[in-house]
Motif scaffolding. Sequence first.
Motif, PDB file in Angstrom:
ATOM      1  N   ASP A 141      67.059  35.959  -8.480  1.00  0.00           N
ATOM      2  CA  ASP A 141      67.453  35.555  -9.825  1.00  0.00           C
ATOM      3  C   ASP A 141      68.711  34.697  -9.831  1.00  0.00           C
ATOM      4  N   LEU A 142      69.428  34.676  -8.717  1.00  0.00           N
ATOM      5  CA  LEU A 142      70.629  33.851  -8.638  1.00  0.00           C
ATOM      6  C   LEU A 142      70.304  32.375  -8.459  1.00  0.00           C
ATOM      7  N   LEU A 143      69.073  32.065  -8.098  1.00  0.00           N
ATOM      8  CA  LEU A 143      68.662  30.665  -7.984  1.00  0.00           C
ATOM      9  C   LEU A 143      68.526  30.058  -9.374  1.00  0.00           C
ATOM     10  N   PRO A 144      68.759  28.758  -9.508  1.00  0.00           N
ATOM     11  CA  PRO A 144      68.632  28.116 -10.825  1.00  0.00           C
ATOM     12  C   PRO A 144      67.250  28.341 -11.426  1.00  0.00           C
ATOM     13  N   ALA A 145      67.227  28.757 -12.675  1.00  0.00           N
ATOM     14  CA  ALA A 145      65.953  29.035 -13.341  1.00  0.00           C
ATOM     15  C   ALA A 145      65.202  27.745 -13.635  1.00  0.00           C
ATOM     16  N   SER A 146      63.896  27.755 -13.402  1.00  0.00           N
ATOM     17  CA  SER A 146      63.033  26.624 -13.736  1.00  0.00           C
ATOM     18  C   SER A 146      61.609  27.133 -13.807  1.00  0.00           C
ATOM     19  N   ARG A 147      60.723  26.326 -14.344  1.00  0.00           N
ATOM     20  CA  ARG A 147      59.322  26.721 -14.456  1.00  0.00           C
ATOM     21  C   ARG A 147      58.657  26.870 -13.096  1.00  0.00           C
ATOM     22  N   LEU A 148      59.186  26.168 -12.117  1.00  0.00           N
ATOM     23  CA  LEU A 148      58.566  26.195 -10.795  1.00  0.00           C
ATOM     24  C   LEU A 148      59.210  27.211  -9.858  1.00  0.00           C
ATOM     25  N   ARG A 149      60.272  27.877 -10.329  1.00  0.00           N
ATOM     26  CA  ARG A 149      60.994  28.771  -9.427  1.00  0.00           C
ATOM     27  C   ARG A 149      60.117  29.890  -8.890  1.00  0.00           C
ATOM     28  N   THR A 150      59.417  30.585  -9.782  1.00  0.00           N
ATOM     29  CA  THR A 150      58.591  31.709  -9.337  1.00  0.00           C
ATOM     30  C   THR A 150      57.498  31.249  -8.390  1.00  0.00           C
ATOM     31  N   MET A 151      56.844  30.133  -8.718  1.00  0.00           N
ATOM     32  CA  MET A 151      55.783  29.618  -7.851  1.00  0.00           C
ATOM     33  C   MET A 151      56.326  29.277  -6.465  1.00  0.00           C
ATOM     34  N   ALA A 152      57.482  28.616  -6.439  1.00  0.00           N
ATOM     35  CA  ALA A 152      58.075  28.237  -5.157  1.00  0.00           C
ATOM     36  C   ALA A 152      58.476  29.467  -4.352  1.00  0.00           C
ATOM     37  N   LEU A 153      59.018  30.480  -5.032  1.00  0.00           N
ATOM     38  CA  LEU A 153      59.419  31.700  -4.337  1.00  0.00           C
ATOM     39  C   LEU A 153      58.212  32.429  -3.748  1.00  0.00           C
ATOM     40  N   TYR A 204      63.176  39.658  -3.982  1.00  0.00           N
ATOM     41  CA  TYR A 204      62.349  39.065  -5.031  1.00  0.00           C
ATOM     42  C   TYR A 204      62.169  39.962  -6.250  1.00  0.00           C
ATOM     43  N   GLY A 205      62.169  41.279  -6.051  1.00  0.00           N
ATOM     44  CA  GLY A 205      61.829  42.177  -7.139  1.00  0.00           C
ATOM     45  C   GLY A 205      60.360  42.561  -7.101  1.00  0.00           C
ATOM     46  N   PHE A 206      59.975  43.434  -8.041  1.00  0.00           N
ATOM     47  CA  PHE A 206      58.657  44.061  -8.034  1.00  0.00           C
ATOM     48  C   PHE A 206      57.514  43.043  -8.086  1.00  0.00           C
ATOM     49  N   ARG A 207      57.426  42.257  -9.140  1.00  0.00           N
ATOM     50  CA  ARG A 207      56.270  41.386  -9.341  1.00  0.00           C
ATOM     51  C   ARG A 207      56.202  40.259  -8.326  1.00  0.00           C
ATOM     52  N   ARG A 208      57.324  39.596  -8.089  1.00  0.00           N
ATOM     53  CA  ARG A 208      57.309  38.487  -7.140  1.00  0.00           C
ATOM     54  C   ARG A 208      57.094  38.974  -5.717  1.00  0.00           C
ATOM     55  N   GLY A 209      57.616  40.181  -5.404  1.00  0.00           N
ATOM     56  CA  GLY A 209      57.387  40.730  -4.076  1.00  0.00           C
ATOM     57  C   GLY A 209      55.915  41.007  -3.829  1.00  0.00           C
ATOM     58  N   ILE A 210      55.260  41.659  -4.798  1.00  0.00           N
ATOM     59  CA  ILE A 210      53.826  41.928  -4.667  1.00  0.00           C
ATOM     60  C   ILE A 210      53.034  40.629  -4.609  1.00  0.00           C
ATOM     61  N   ALA A 211      53.380  39.683  -5.470  1.00  0.00           N
ATOM     62  CA  ALA A 211      52.644  38.416  -5.513  1.00  0.00           C
ATOM     63  C   ALA A 211      52.770  37.656  -4.204  1.00  0.00           C
ATOM     64  N   SER A 212      53.959  37.644  -3.628  1.00  0.00           N
ATOM     65  CA  SER A 212      54.188  36.879  -2.401  1.00  0.00           C
ATOM     66  C   SER A 212      53.451  37.483  -1.215  1.00  0.00           C
ATOM     67  N   ILE A 264      51.770  45.168   0.957  1.00  0.00           N
ATOM     68  CA  ILE A 264      51.849  44.663  -0.417  1.00  0.00           C
ATOM     69  C   ILE A 264      52.513  45.700  -1.312  1.00  0.00           C
ATOM     70  N   ALA A 265      52.038  46.945  -1.205  1.00  0.00           N
ATOM     71  CA  ALA A 265      52.623  48.021  -2.011  1.00  0.00           C
ATOM     72  C   ALA A 265      54.064  48.293  -1.607  1.00  0.00           C
ATOM     73  N   ALA A 266      54.380  48.181  -0.319  1.00  0.00           N
ATOM     74  CA  ALA A 266      55.747  48.421   0.144  1.00  0.00           C
ATOM     75  C   ALA A 266      56.713  47.409  -0.448  1.00  0.00           C
ATOM     76  N   ALA A 267      56.297  46.144  -0.501  1.00  0.00           N
ATOM     77  CA  ALA A 267      57.144  45.123  -1.117  1.00  0.00           C
ATOM     78  C   ALA A 267      57.391  45.447  -2.581  1.00  0.00           C
ATOM     79  N   GLY A 268      56.373  45.947  -3.268  1.00  0.00           N
ATOM     80  CA  GLY A 268      56.527  46.288  -4.674  1.00  0.00           C
ATOM     81  C   GLY A 268      57.496  47.439  -4.879  1.00  0.00           C
ATOM     82  N   LEU A 269      57.409  48.470  -4.044  1.00  0.00           N
ATOM     83  CA  LEU A 269      58.309  49.614  -4.195  1.00  0.00           C
ATOM     84  C   LEU A 269      59.760  49.223  -3.948  1.00  0.00           C
ATOM     85  N   VAL A 270      60.004  48.484  -2.878  1.00  0.00           N
ATOM     86  CA  VAL A 270      61.371  48.051  -2.588  1.00  0.00           C
ATOM     87  C   VAL A 270      61.880  47.139  -3.710  1.00  0.00           C
TER      88      VAL A 270
END
Length: 225
Positions: free
Chosen positions: A16-28, A67-75, A112-118
């Motif tokens: 979340d410390l990265l500059p916010a943009s529409r493409l940030r989540t996709m790039a991460l 990344y956090g819960f959602r982005r971790g699982i997605a990645s 996948i689940a481990a990334a989500g829990l962390v």
Amino acid sequence: MTAVSLHLPRRAVLADLLPASRLRTMALVIGGALLTAAASQLRIPLGFTPVPVNGLTFAVLFLGGAYGFRRGIASVGLFWTLGAIGLPFYAGASGGWEHATGATGGYLVGAIAAAGLVGLVAERGGDRHVVTSVAAMIAANVVLIWVPGTLWLAHVLGVPVVGGDGSAFALGIAPFVLGDILKVVLAGSLLPLGWWLAGPSDDDRLAAAPSHRAGDEPGQRQQSG
């Protein structure tokens, strides 16, 4: 206690410390999948087991916390999906459905689940301190990677889960305990280090700010509330 923790406000994670943009989540998400694939190629085959020593565990746990819960699982989910359809993302530049569901398939899905829990723990501030960060990663590694990975390994190989040198425990956990401890400690220490280098986040600064007095401007009072 679990119900209380789930209702705690979400705190910022390192991403979340990265500059916010529409493409940030996709790039991460894409970048995290590629990083996980690259870490999986750091591979040391052991010969007596189909499970190699590699960097998957480190990458998955670190990404979850950063990344956090959602982005971790997605990645990590994207990593698994791209490998399953045939891209050489898994250990040894392997890919395809037979590898996604093969002897190490339980570890891959569990990651996948481990990334989500962390990631969930990080969103509650657990990534700010080494003890809570490492503890969350140990729990995720044991419960969500080791357990399903070992059970699936026993199923695929047709061996008992425990009991002797040919068991799934002997092939899928025992040789990796020391290495996984080192990876967890390293990944769990990097998150608090990242916060220390970054300085206080926005939510930390708001929490540390003194309470506003009656003479404060209305705009300031509204912003703080």
